[in-house]
Design an enzyme around this catalytic site. Structure first.
Site, PDB file in Angstrom:
ATOM      1  CD  GLU A 100      -2.966  -1.163   2.261  1.00 39.59           C
ATOM      2  OE1 GLU A 100      -2.904  -0.261   3.121  1.00 39.59           O
ATOM      3  OE2 GLU A 100      -3.798  -2.084   2.298  1.00 39.59           O
ATOM      4  NE  ARG A 123      -4.457   5.360   2.995  1.00 38.05           N
ATOM      5  CZ  ARG A 123      -5.073   4.537   3.822  1.00 38.05           C
ATOM      6  NH1 ARG A 123      -5.481   4.972   5.005  1.00 38.05           N
ATOM      7  NH2 ARG A 123      -5.286   3.282   3.505  1.00 38.05           N
ATOM      8  CG  HIS A 166      -8.937   6.196   1.621  1.00 35.57           C
ATOM      9  ND1 HIS A 166      -8.883   5.932   0.276  1.00 35.57           N
ATOM     10  CD2 HIS A 166      -8.339   5.136   2.245  1.00 35.57           C
ATOM     11  CE1 HIS A 166      -8.286   4.768   0.093  1.00 35.57           C
ATOM     12  NE2 HIS A 166      -7.947   4.268   1.267  1.00 35.57           N
ATOM     13  NE  ARG A 215      -4.642   5.328   8.910  1.00 34.40           N
ATOM     14  CZ  ARG A 215      -5.345   4.368   8.292  1.00 34.40           C
ATOM     15  NH1 ARG A 215      -5.245   3.120   8.710  1.00 34.40           N
ATOM     16  NH2 ARG A 215      -6.141   4.640   7.300  1.00 34.40           N
ATOM     17  CG  HIS A 264     -10.020   6.442   5.665  1.00 33.00           C
ATOM     18  ND1 HIS A 264     -11.028   5.502   5.551  1.00 33.00           N
ATOM     19  CD2 HIS A 264      -8.858   5.741   5.804  1.00 33.00           C
ATOM     20  CE1 HIS A 264     -10.490   4.286   5.615  1.00 33.00           C
ATOM     21  NE2 HIS A 264      -9.180   4.410   5.779  1.00 33.00           N
TER      22      HIS A 264
END
Length: 512
Positions: A117, A277, A232, A371, A336
């Site tokens: 990811e 992100r 997100h 994060r 998110h």
């Protein structure tokens, strides 16, 4: 309502997601009361987690490399000591989950099948069924909790306030329908999840507006880094509430981002579709804000194999008439994950004696300003276990007689969402933040149904107002670059309200 007499003096856990369930199980055989406003494991983000759980278990990986990726994504605001400790417990955390019945995807050779990811330099994400990881972990822990005789579950019960005496926790105000009671306890573990429900566009349960953060703040606990909300970049662009999520794992398998003309708009960015992100979310936001549309294109990368690799996401797309094998998937950014929350130490202890916080409602320092994908489920497991161990080592204090509880108005974030969505979204600026503060403070003071959600939103606005830079999930168009020096911020509710009051005295706002 419920008979609480025999439960007085037991450790209380508020929330039944992965963090709360793990803490309850690890406390056994010590009696514990698990409080959840819905059914066990319901209306929690844990069960919706598609991406998986990050763990440096591969032959080409190490906790040190995982830490380096985490610190890089956290944009210089991670607590390196805390982060190193949590990530180094990944092997044990996965083993514990497997003992509770979780079965992670494996290759034909029987070894873990790792996905990749955004911002991870290695394939280190463990999944179940491709995109059903959170659901599988939650289900396994629920089964174990139901079979554990030391856990009493209070379902359909909402925690509304922490009761304190001389600066220590001595109880929880509980409500069910039209009844209110106080459970006497000197040990509370808050595991209530995030605050994405404050936003009109979110992937979180709409009822999650930061209740745990609100209760902790009202009781005097300090909050940390409230300005950092992760948006997100690839929520499914539909009219549903909340928005379904298209996992980052799809991009990890090679899917690309395109606009309505077919232009791959992330191609020139370092990391491309697997950049952090915040970078990807702002890129998608820019396309949409300029009148375009953004899409996730998996046709070449996965094609007809999409349905087998990501069956849950394929079903979400099919429900709106999209076949990812032949069509690009319409997406948009959505609130998110909240990196801030109740300030805690390495064992989950808050600054309020008797209160621990774990999971998304807590700010451990692991995530910093942004994060790293799939670190949150690992944190939930590790911190749930740590908090349980810390509680076990402490004797329950003698409790005063529980006070009578008066019924509180049901909370409703409806009046707060338009303000939060307009001023506290992907891109912020001083005027918008000041306007949000001027609109939210009266909602708190009115003490109506919007008061509790407004308190959490005000904390986000005040922290964002004070951070005059762009860093991680916090982007200000009037301060588009990072400051030369930056640090985490810690504030109590009294300090938050004081700053909000000073903002509202601005003559420009008073005449606006």
């Amino acid at each position: 309502m419920i008979r609480l007499e025999e439960l007085h003096g037991q450790t209380a856990i508020v929330g039944s997601g992965i963090a709360g369930l793990m803490a309850a199980l690890e406390l056994a055989p010590q009696p514990v009361v698990l409080i959840t406003r819905e059914g066990l494991g319901q209306e929690c983000s844990s069960a919706w987690a598609q991406g998986g759980i990050a763990a440096a278990l591969g032959a080409d990986d190490s906790p040190a490399q995982h830490l380096a990726d985490t610190l890089r994504a956290g944009d210089s605001l991670c607590d390196e000591t805390i982060a190193s400790g949590i990530l180094s417990e990944a092997h044990e955390a996965i083993a514990v989950l497997e003992r509770y019945g979780v079965r992670f995807d494996r290759t034909v050779d029987g070894v873990f099948s790792f996905g990749r990811e955004a911002a991870h330099s290695r394939r280190r994400i463990l999944h179940f069924g491709g995109d059903r990881t959170g659901s599988e972990i939650t289900s396994a822990l629920k089964r174990a909790a139901r079979q554990c005789p030391s856990i009493t579950c209070l379902t359909g019960v909402e925690a509304r306030r922490l009761i304190t005496t001389n600066g220590r926790v001595t109880g929880i105000h509980l409500q069910k329908k039209n009844h209110a009671q106080v459970l006497g306890t000197a040990q509370v573990i808050m595991a209530t999840g995030g605050c994405g429900g404050l936003f009109e566009t979110s992937t979180n349960p709409s009822g999650n507006f930061g209740q745990g953060i609100m209760m902790a703040a009202r009781a005097g606990a300090a909050l940390r880094d409230m300005e950092f909300m992760q948006f997100h970049p690839s929520a499914l662009d539909t009219s549903q509430t909340p928005l379904p999520l298209i996992s980052e794992a799809v991009r990890g398998e090679g899917a690309i981002l395109i606009d309505q003309t077919g232009r791959r708009f992330m191609a020139h960015v370092p990391g491309a579709e697997l950049a952090s992100r915040d970078v990807v979310a702002r890129a998608v936001h820019l396309v949409i804000s300029e009148g375009g549309r953004a899409f996730l294109d998996a046709r070449e990368a996965l094609g007809s194999g999409f349905a087998q690799r990501f069956s849950g996401i394929h079903a979400l797309c099919a429900a709106i008439g999209i076949d990812p094998a032949h069509e690009a998937i319409p997406i948009r950014p959505a609130a998110h994950y909240h990196m801030g929350g109740i300030a805690v130490d390495k064992d989950g202890q808050s600054t309020l004696p008797g209160l621990w916080a774990i999971g998304e409602c807590a700010a451990t320092g692991l995530h910093g300003a942004n994060r790293l994908a799939s670190n949150s489920l690992l944190e939930a497991v590790v911190m749930g276990r740590r908090a349980a161990r810390d509680v076990v080592g402490r004797k329950m204090r003698t409790l005063p007689t529980a006070p009578k509880a008066e019924l509180l108005l049901e909370s409703d974030p409806g009046s707060v969402r338009p303000v939060v969505s307009e001023y506290l979204g992907v891109v912020r600026d001083e005027m918008g933040l000041n306007c949000s503060i001027s609109k939210l403070l009266p909602l708190i003071e009115a003490n109506g149904r919007g008061s509790d959600p407004a308190l959490v939103a005000l904390a986000i606005a005040v922290f964002a107002n004070l951070r005059c830079e762009s860093r991680g999930g916090h982007f200000r168009s009037d301060f588009p670059g990072p400051a030369s020096r930056s640090q985490s911020n810690l504030m109590t509710l009294a300090e938050i309200l004081a700053h909000a009051g000073s903002v509202c005295q601005d003559p420009i706002l008073r005449t606006a």
